[in-house]
Scaffold this motif. Sequence first.
Motif, short mmCIF file in Angstrom:
data_model
loop_
_atom_site.label_atom_id
_atom_site.label_comp_id
_atom_site.label_asym_id
_atom_site.label_seq_id
_atom_site.Cartn_x
_atom_site.Cartn_y
_atom_site.Cartn_z
N TYR A 45 1.03 -1.17 0.32
CA TYR A 45 -0.04 -0.06 -0.33
C TYR A 45 1.16 1.14 0.18
O TYR A 45 1.56 1.64 0.74
N VAL A 46 0.38 1.79 -0.70
CA VAL A 46 1.10 3.50 -0.50
C VAL A 46 0.12 3.95 -0.36
O VAL A 46 -1.11 4.30 -1.59
N LEU A 47 0.10 5.53 1.05
CA LEU A 47 -0.74 6.01 1.09
C LEU A 47 -0.61 8.07 0.65
O LEU A 47 0.87 7.87 0.65
N ILE A 48 -1.21 8.85 -0.16
CA ILE A 48 -0.81 9.98 -0.77
C ILE A 48 -1.62 11.06 0.29
O ILE A 48 -2.87 10.81 0.43
N ARG A 68 -9.15 3.71 8.89
CA ARG A 68 -10.16 3.23 7.41
C ARG A 68 -9.71 3.53 6.72
O ARG A 68 -10.15 2.53 5.44
N VAL A 69 -8.50 4.45 5.86
CA VAL A 69 -8.14 3.91 4.62
C VAL A 69 -7.43 2.97 4.00
O VAL A 69 -7.74 1.71 3.19
N LEU A 70 -6.77 2.19 4.79
CA LEU A 70 -5.92 0.87 5.27
C LEU A 70 -7.12 -0.14 5.07
O LEU A 70 -7.00 -1.03 4.90
N GLN A 71 -7.72 0.26 5.94
CA GLN A 71 -8.85 -1.20 5.98
C GLN A 71 -10.00 -1.29 4.55
O GLN A 71 -10.40 -2.57 3.99
N ALA A 72 -9.86 -0.26 4.02
CA ALA A 72 -10.61 -0.32 2.52
C ALA A 72 -9.91 -0.60 1.47
O ALA A 72 -10.17 -1.16 1.02
N LEU A 73 -8.63 -0.77 1.43
CA LEU A 73 -7.16 -1.04 0.73
C LEU A 73 -7.51 -2.46 0.73
O LEU A 73 -6.80 -3.26 -0.05
N LYS A 74 -7.43 -2.81 1.44
CA LYS A 74 -7.87 -4.48 1.83
C LYS A 74 -9.02 -4.72 0.99
O LYS A 74 -9.40 -6.55 0.82
#
Length: 171
Positions: free
Chosen positions: A108-111, A126-132
Amino acid sequence: MTLSPKHFKTIALIMAAGCGQRVGGALPKQYLHIKGRSILSQAILAFLNHPDIDAVRVVIGAEDGGFYEQAISSLKNPKLLPSVVGGAERSISVRLGLESLEDFSLQYVLIHDAARPFVSEKLISRVLQALKHHKGAIPGIAVADTLKCASQTMIETTVDRRDLYQAQTPQ
């Protein structure tokens, strides 16, 4: 146990190459201070302190090296990678930031936008969870204000806001 860069799973890229012209003044807005700390360093800390972020890289303006070094002078953290120089437009800066991570085996890369210092641990999670469950994710807030379309000074219509959201970062 400290992960080596080859084993990083998640990196946050913080976009700080903009000049913040709308704010005005001698400094780009990400280097202005709120509560005794630069806006940029507050954004960086949110990601450095998140348990699921392995590293943070900041994309800065070509002329901002001195401002950046001053902003991070108190952030002695091995998770903060060396900065990279961005481009004249945000899309170019994002591309250059992503290219700087090509040697990493990331999941994952968050911007994130450097001018948004108060991102919460909960929002990042929440963003990391959505990326799953999805290839990409972006947090958003449902639009609550009434929106109008107008030509010159005459309102022509009210926009239906049921499906409108204000995009946030990280993305």
